[in-house]
Scaffold this motif. Structure first.
Motif, PDB file in Angstrom:
ATOM      1  N   THR A  48       4.591  -0.859  -4.527  1.00 11.48           N
ATOM      2  CA  THR A  48       5.448  -0.070  -4.286  1.00 11.48           C
ATOM      3  C   THR A  48       5.172   1.056  -3.511  1.00 11.48           C
ATOM      4  O   THR A  48       4.088   1.544  -3.331  1.00 11.48           O
ATOM      5  CB  THR A  48       6.079   0.599  -5.728  1.00 11.48           C
ATOM      6  N   PRO A  49       6.017   2.163  -2.924  1.00 11.63           N
ATOM      7  CA  PRO A  49       5.505   3.247  -2.178  1.00 11.63           C
ATOM      8  C   PRO A  49       4.585   4.085  -2.871  1.00 11.63           C
ATOM      9  O   PRO A  49       3.397   4.558  -2.365  1.00 11.63           O
ATOM     10  CB  PRO A  49       6.890   3.926  -1.957  1.00 11.63           C
ATOM     11  N   ALA A  50       4.533   4.374  -4.046  1.00 13.87           N
ATOM     12  CA  ALA A  50       3.896   5.051  -5.167  1.00 13.87           C
ATOM     13  C   ALA A  50       2.382   4.395  -5.058  1.00 13.87           C
ATOM     14  O   ALA A  50       1.538   5.137  -5.135  1.00 13.87           O
ATOM     15  CB  ALA A  50       4.420   5.312  -6.356  1.00 13.87           C
ATOM     16  N   VAL A  51       2.485   2.919  -5.074  1.00 13.10           N
ATOM     17  CA  VAL A  51       1.323   2.418  -5.287  1.00 13.10           C
ATOM     18  C   VAL A  51       0.503   2.455  -4.132  1.00 13.10           C
ATOM     19  O   VAL A  51      -0.759   2.338  -3.991  1.00 13.10           O
ATOM     20  CB  VAL A  51       1.392   0.903  -5.912  1.00 13.10           C
ATOM     21  N   VAL A  52       1.005   2.196  -2.926  1.00 12.70           N
ATOM     22  CA  VAL A  52       0.498   2.434  -1.532  1.00 12.70           C
ATOM     23  C   VAL A  52      -0.171   3.830  -1.501  1.00 12.70           C
ATOM     24  O   VAL A  52      -1.263   3.848  -1.012  1.00 12.70           O
ATOM     25  CB  VAL A  52       1.536   2.191  -0.358  1.00 12.70           C
ATOM     26  N   GLU A  53       0.615   4.689  -1.784  1.00 15.11           N
ATOM     27  CA  GLU A  53       0.073   6.158  -1.650  1.00 15.11           C
ATOM     28  C   GLU A  53      -1.311   6.222  -2.704  1.00 15.11           C
ATOM     29  O   GLU A  53      -2.199   6.983  -2.429  1.00 15.11           O
ATOM     30  CB  GLU A  53       1.061   7.179  -2.237  1.00 15.11           C
ATOM     31  N   GLU A  54      -1.277   5.637  -3.729  1.00 17.45           N
ATOM     32  CA  GLU A  54      -2.250   5.643  -4.837  1.00 17.45           C
ATOM     33  C   GLU A  54      -3.432   5.168  -4.225  1.00 17.45           C
ATOM     34  O   GLU A  54      -4.522   5.613  -4.294  1.00 17.45           O
ATOM     35  CB  GLU A  54      -1.987   5.197  -6.124  1.00 17.45           C
ATOM     36  N   ALA A  55      -3.181   4.008  -3.596  1.00 17.76           N
ATOM     37  CA  ALA A  55      -4.312   3.379  -2.847  1.00 17.76           C
ATOM     38  C   ALA A  55      -4.916   4.113  -1.688  1.00 17.76           C
ATOM     39  O   ALA A  55      -6.215   4.062  -1.432  1.00 17.76           O
ATOM     40  CB  ALA A  55      -3.952   1.742  -2.444  1.00 17.76           C
ATOM     41  N   GLY A  56      -4.110   4.459  -1.167  1.00 15.37           N
ATOM     42  CA  GLY A  56      -4.552   5.437   0.191  1.00 15.37           C
ATOM     43  C   GLY A  56      -5.483   6.558  -0.451  1.00 15.37           C
ATOM     44  O   GLY A  56      -6.542   7.112   0.238  1.00 15.37           O
ATOM     45  N   PRO A  82      13.512  -0.410   3.832  1.00 19.85           N
ATOM     46  CA  PRO A  82      12.471  -0.236   2.617  1.00 19.85           C
ATOM     47  C   PRO A  82      11.374  -1.359   2.894  1.00 19.85           C
ATOM     48  O   PRO A  82      10.225  -0.733   2.567  1.00 19.85           O
ATOM     49  CB  PRO A  82      13.177  -0.339   1.436  1.00 19.85           C
ATOM     50  N   ALA A  83      11.756  -2.509   3.020  1.00 19.21           N
ATOM     51  CA  ALA A  83      10.550  -3.575   3.384  1.00 19.21           C
ATOM     52  C   ALA A  83       9.804  -3.249   4.409  1.00 19.21           C
ATOM     53  O   ALA A  83       8.611  -3.348   4.456  1.00 19.21           O
ATOM     54  CB  ALA A  83      11.210  -4.849   3.169  1.00 19.21           C
ATOM     55  N   GLY A  84      10.426  -2.843   5.502  1.00 14.78           N
ATOM     56  CA  GLY A  84       9.730  -2.537   6.824  1.00 14.78           C
ATOM     57  C   GLY A  84       8.920  -1.181   6.592  1.00 14.78           C
ATOM     58  O   GLY A  84       7.658  -1.320   7.106  1.00 14.78           O
ATOM     59  N   ALA A  85       9.396  -0.305   6.243  1.00 17.49           N
ATOM     60  CA  ALA A  85       8.626   1.090   5.931  1.00 17.49           C
ATOM     61  C   ALA A  85       7.401   0.836   5.177  1.00 17.49           C
ATOM     62  O   ALA A  85       6.432   1.263   5.311  1.00 17.49           O
ATOM     63  CB  ALA A  85       9.620   1.939   5.335  1.00 17.49           C
ATOM     64  N   LEU A  86       7.667   0.005   3.987  1.00 20.21           N
ATOM     65  CA  LEU A  86       6.481  -0.258   3.197  1.00 20.21           C
ATOM     66  C   LEU A  86       5.467  -1.076   3.833  1.00 20.21           C
ATOM     67  O   LEU A  86       4.294  -0.850   3.763  1.00 20.21           O
ATOM     68  CB  LEU A  86       6.908  -0.995   1.987  1.00 20.21           C
ATOM     69  N   ALA A  87       5.836  -2.028   4.820  1.00 17.97           N
ATOM     70  CA  ALA A  87       4.732  -2.800   5.321  1.00 17.97           C
ATOM     71  C   ALA A  87       3.975  -2.018   6.383  1.00 17.97           C
ATOM     72  O   ALA A  87       2.904  -2.008   6.464  1.00 17.97           O
ATOM     73  CB  ALA A  87       5.537  -4.000   6.082  1.00 17.97           C
ATOM     74  N   ALA A  88       5.056  -0.973   7.124  1.00 21.15           N
ATOM     75  CA  ALA A  88       4.330  -0.271   8.101  1.00 21.15           C
ATOM     76  C   ALA A  88       3.333   0.683   7.642  1.00 21.15           C
ATOM     77  O   ALA A  88       2.249   1.148   8.286  1.00 21.15           O
ATOM     78  CB  ALA A  88       5.520   0.420   8.893  1.00 21.15           C
ATOM     79  N   ASN A  89       3.699   1.330   6.312  1.00 22.29           N
ATOM     80  CA  ASN A  89       2.574   2.097   5.819  1.00 22.29           C
ATOM     81  C   ASN A  89       1.442   1.472   5.308  1.00 22.29           C
ATOM     82  O   ASN A  89       0.502   2.142   5.459  1.00 22.29           O
ATOM     83  CB  ASN A  89       3.260   2.896   4.458  1.00 22.29           C
ATOM     84  N   ILE A  95      -4.514  -1.053   4.788  1.00 19.35           N
ATOM     85  CA  ILE A  95      -4.803  -1.744   3.318  1.00 19.35           C
ATOM     86  C   ILE A  95      -3.929  -2.946   3.543  1.00 19.35           C
ATOM     87  O   ILE A  95      -2.834  -3.179   3.897  1.00 19.35           O
ATOM     88  CB  ILE A  95      -3.839  -0.712   2.348  1.00 19.35           C
ATOM     89  N   ALA A  96      -5.006  -4.006   3.001  1.00 18.76           N
ATOM     90  CA  ALA A  96      -4.510  -5.433   3.062  1.00 18.76           C
ATOM     91  C   ALA A  96      -4.035  -5.625   1.495  1.00 18.76           C
ATOM     92  O   ALA A  96      -4.074  -4.894   0.293  1.00 18.76           O
ATOM     93  CB  ALA A  96      -5.489  -6.412   3.163  1.00 18.76           C
ATOM     94  N   VAL A  97      -2.996  -6.635   1.269  1.00 22.12           N
ATOM     95  CA  VAL A  97      -2.403  -7.012   0.005  1.00 22.12           C
ATOM     96  C   VAL A  97      -2.438  -8.426  -0.177  1.00 22.12           C
ATOM     97  O   VAL A  97      -2.041  -9.154   0.921  1.00 22.12           O
ATOM     98  CB  VAL A  97      -0.923  -6.641   0.108  1.00 22.12           C
ATOM     99  N   TYR A  98      -3.229  -8.636  -1.154  1.00 23.76           N
ATOM    100  CA  TYR A  98      -3.285 -10.142  -1.723  1.00 23.76           C
ATOM    101  C   TYR A  98      -2.559 -10.436  -3.264  1.00 23.76           C
ATOM    102  O   TYR A  98      -2.688  -9.556  -4.108  1.00 23.76           O
ATOM    103  CB  TYR A  98      -4.682 -10.532  -1.949  1.00 23.76           C
ATOM    104  N   ILE A  99      -1.768 -11.446  -2.993  1.00 23.83           N
ATOM    105  CA  ILE A  99      -0.908 -11.798  -4.143  1.00 23.83           C
ATOM    106  C   ILE A  99      -1.454 -12.841  -5.010  1.00 23.83           C
ATOM    107  O   ILE A  99      -1.706 -14.047  -4.482  1.00 23.83           O
ATOM    108  CB  ILE A  99       0.469 -12.189  -3.909  1.00 23.83           C
ATOM    109  N   SER A 100      -1.402 -12.607  -6.376  1.00 25.21           N
ATOM    110  CA  SER A 100      -1.913 -13.787  -7.378  1.00 25.21           C
ATOM    111  C   SER A 100      -0.849 -13.859  -8.285  1.00 25.21           C
ATOM    112  O   SER A 100      -0.905 -12.738  -9.113  1.00 25.21           O
ATOM    113  CB  SER A 100      -3.325 -13.372  -8.148  1.00 25.21           C
ATOM    114  N   HIS A 101       0.101 -14.733  -8.199  1.00 24.11           N
ATOM    115  CA  HIS A 101       1.401 -14.519  -9.196  1.00 24.11           C
ATOM    116  C   HIS A 101       1.232 -15.909 -10.276  1.00 24.11           C
ATOM    117  O   HIS A 101       0.455 -15.747 -11.290  1.00 24.11           O
ATOM    118  CB  HIS A 101       2.525 -14.564  -8.315  1.00 24.11           C
TER     119      HIS A 101
END
Length: 371
Positions: A48-56, A82-89, A95-101
């Motif tokens: 989420t945007p908050a998680v991206v800020e936390e990572a930053g 929202p999706a585009g803004a999140l990816a742009a941030n 910050i790379a994102v890896y998914i393990s679902h």
């Protein structure tokens, strides 16, 4: 020394191999690059945007998340959505994102095992099979002097299991022949001369999940420059991996008592319950995430109750009629993966001498609130 991103992903895929995932699931690297050193990793349930800020703020170069940041197909990448803004941030912060679902859901020692352990379940079985570990027969020819060393390497890498028996192999004495040609460096004999050697034919079973590791260990332990070995596919079923777990409580308790257990186990303020609060519960099915379609699986397994998220009204009625109790702690109960994954990955990195740090996200991504 910091681990490269590719190394961290390789470690994650030891815990949760990609082929464990349900077909079509959106897993793997979704944003950015892992072709660099990573000093800090953040493990999150959602991006989420908050998680991206936390990572930053943390200085993390990599987020490992359970839920995909790109789940539905994107028709465009507009930064005013929202999706585009999140990816742009994410790209802006590098910050790379890896998914393990569902591969993490399915894995032994993964999501559903963590949830079952939190509930105190014993004697756990898989609720729905997703993957069966294919079996191979490995045959390798080893000089007598090195047979113990090679066998030990094979077993340490995961070969030789038949049911609850480990270190299983069959060994036959024989004679190997070979003629070292120009450019060779033979362990036994000399170039241009036909040689014969007393050798042991070692046969053992190798699951697909550890096949590469077993072959690598065998080649390192074997003294020959060119190792003679065969790998045969077997028409036998190996271990099964799948979604959900079914197990027993240490002692029976009422549904109301069990609901309190679920709240404590997953640190949630409330649960939704279907069924008579006074009925006795002993056999429990648990499945992380959205488990509405697993009502029949839980009933067929003989479970008294199914613990899962996102139960809808009509599914609740179906379960009630079928005599299956339900406890819904919400989808966010899967947040149990954050500290568990971070702890596992940190241990692996530390064991290999890397200084990379792994953190569990502290952001609460539960979207629902009670009023």
């Amino acid at each position: 020394m910091f681990a490269r991103g590719e190394t961290i992903i390789q470690l994650m895929e030891r815990l949760a191999p990609k082929y464990y995932a349900v077909e079509g699931d959106k897993i793997g690297l979704q944003v950015g690059s892992v072709a660099r050193e990573v000093r800090r990793v953040l493990v999150a349930l959602d991006v989420t945007p908050a998680v991206v800020e936390e990572a930053g703020e943390l200085g993390a170069e990599l987020i490992i998340a359970h839920h995909a940041v790109i789940y539905r197909p994107l028709a465009h990448l507009r930064t005013d959505t929202p999706a585009g803004a999140l990816a742009a941030n994410l790209l802006r912060k590098d910050i790379a994102v890896y998914i393990s679902h569902t591969n993490l859901d399915t894995a032994e020692g993964g999501m559903n095992d963590w949830m079952a352990e939190a509930l105190g379940l014993n004697g756990r079985d898989v609720l729905e099979e997703v993957h069966t570990d294919k079996l191979f027969k490995l045959v390798v020819f080893v000089p007598e002097s090195h047979q113990d060393k090679v066998r030990a390497a094979l077993f340490a890498a995961g070969a030789g299991w038949i049911g609850n028996y480990s270190h299983c192999s069959f060994n036959t004495e024989g004679t190997g022949t070979f003629l070292p040609r120009e450019g060779s460096q033979p362990f036994i004999g000399q170039q241009g001369k036909l040689e014969s050697a007393a050798e042991i034919r070692i046969e053992t079973v190798v699951p697909q999940s550890v096949r590469k590791a077993v072959i690598s260990a065998m080649l390192k332990a074997h003294p020959y420059e060119e190792v003679a070995y065969d790998l045969y596919s077997m028409d036998l079923k190996g271990r099964s991996f799948g979604l959900g777990r079914v197990g027993l409580l240490p002692t029976p308790e009422t549904l109301d008592e069990f609901a309190e257990r679920v709240k404590r186990a997953f640190d949630v303020p409330f649960v939704r319950v279907v069924g008579d609060g006074s009925r006795q519960i002993r056999k429990v099915a648990v499945l992380g995430g959205s488990g509405a379609r697993y009502i029949r699986h839980a009933s067929f397994a003989g479970a008294d109750v199914l613990v899962t998220g996102d139960i809808d009204y009509h599914t609740a009625h179906d379960a009630e009629v079928a005599g299956l109790a339900l406890v819904d702690p919400g989808h966010n109960a899967e947040k149990i993966m954050k500290p568990k994954t971070a702890e596992w990955l940190q241990e692996q990195l530390k064991g290999k001498g890397y200084a990379t740090e792994v953190f569990a996200s502290k952001v609460n991504t539960e979207p629902f609130k009670l009023r």
